[in-house]
Design an enzyme around this catalytic site. Structure first.
Site: not given
Length: 270
Positions: A110, A118, A153
């Protein structure tokens, strides 16, 4: 009868040269023969066109099939591709003679603080980050290993014929490769990233290779991943098997196996 073919030009050219050598009957037969030749040539041309069309359709079908099995953002495989292959490997491990083959190891990875990437840099940079991580991940794998984007992710790696120790070393190489990435993200210093990785082996207890489905091992890798994120991030944690539970308890959820001490989560740095 009219035949639309260039073949007639050649045949009728020969016919005109030989017109004086044959009578009307022979010329009529020659004309009929020219028609049949033209039909044959046209059919051959149509067959070649049909073969080219079929080949183009096969290529398009193969491209569509591959597209359905890959993640469009990163180019890695997706769940639809990797799950059946892990299933097949798990069945081989469970088939007689079982217990002697090297295990299959599963890595869950991850990207740390992805929401922050973001939020601070925009989704376009977030997409670039996922692509960069996917490339770094692929670069560390052997040809036989498989990597897929699991969702968001998260990524999964199936390391075949690899025990827990070997998979832990692979996970550490991946972690370092991701930590070395520098992604341009506008003015200022480049964006640095890190990842957390959880590792587990299947079968969890090699002496009982048929005791659990491989998704139980994946659940343990997922638990190890979140232990890494909870502890420090940018780390590798492993699901280390302890005393094997009784046969009727082997199928219990990962949370029970952990709470009862049958599996321990440990940092690879321990």
């Amino acid at each position: 009868m009219l035949f639309r073919s260039d073949a007639l030009i050649g045949v009728f050219s020969v016919q005109s040269v030989l017109a004086n050598a044959y009578g009307p009957r022979e010329q009529g037969l020659l004309h009929t023969l020219a028609g049949y030749v033209a039909i044959a040539v046209d059919n051959a041309h149509a067959w070649r066109e049909q073969q080219r069309t079929l080949e183009a359709l096969r290529e398009a079908q193969a491209a569509l099939e591959r597209a359905s099995l890959t993640d469009p953002l990163t180019g890695l495989w997706n769940r639809r591709f990797i799950e059946p292959r892990i299933d097949a490997a798990a069945r081989r491990l469970a088939a007689p003679p079982a217990g002697g083959d090297p295990p299959l190891s599963l890595l869950m990875l991850d990207l740390d603080h992805f929401k922050r990437i973001n939020d601070e840099h925009g989704h376009a940079v977030g997409d670039q980050a996922l692509r960069a991580v996917a490339q770094a991940l692929q670069a560390e794998l052997r040809p036989a290993d498989l990597a897929a984007r699991w969702g968001g992710e998260e990524f999964i790696v199936a390391a075949f014929d690899t025990d827990l120790a070997g998979a832990t070393r692979l996970a550490e190489r991946i972690r370092l490769a991701v930590a070395a990435l520098q992604l341009p993200a506008g003015p200022g210093a480049p964006l640095r990233m890190s990842c957390s990785v959880g590792v587990a082996a299947f079968p969890t207890w090699p002496a009982r290779p048929t005791a659990q489905p491989w998704k139980h091992a994946l659940a343990l890798a997922d638990r190890a991943l979140y232990a890494a994120k909870a502890a420090q991030r940018n780390a590798v944690w492993c699901a280390l098997p302890g005393a094997m539970p009784q046969a009727d308890a082997l199928h219990r959820p990962a949370s029970e196996l952990l709470s009862q001490g049958h599996v321990t989560l440990l940092s690879a740095r321990s």
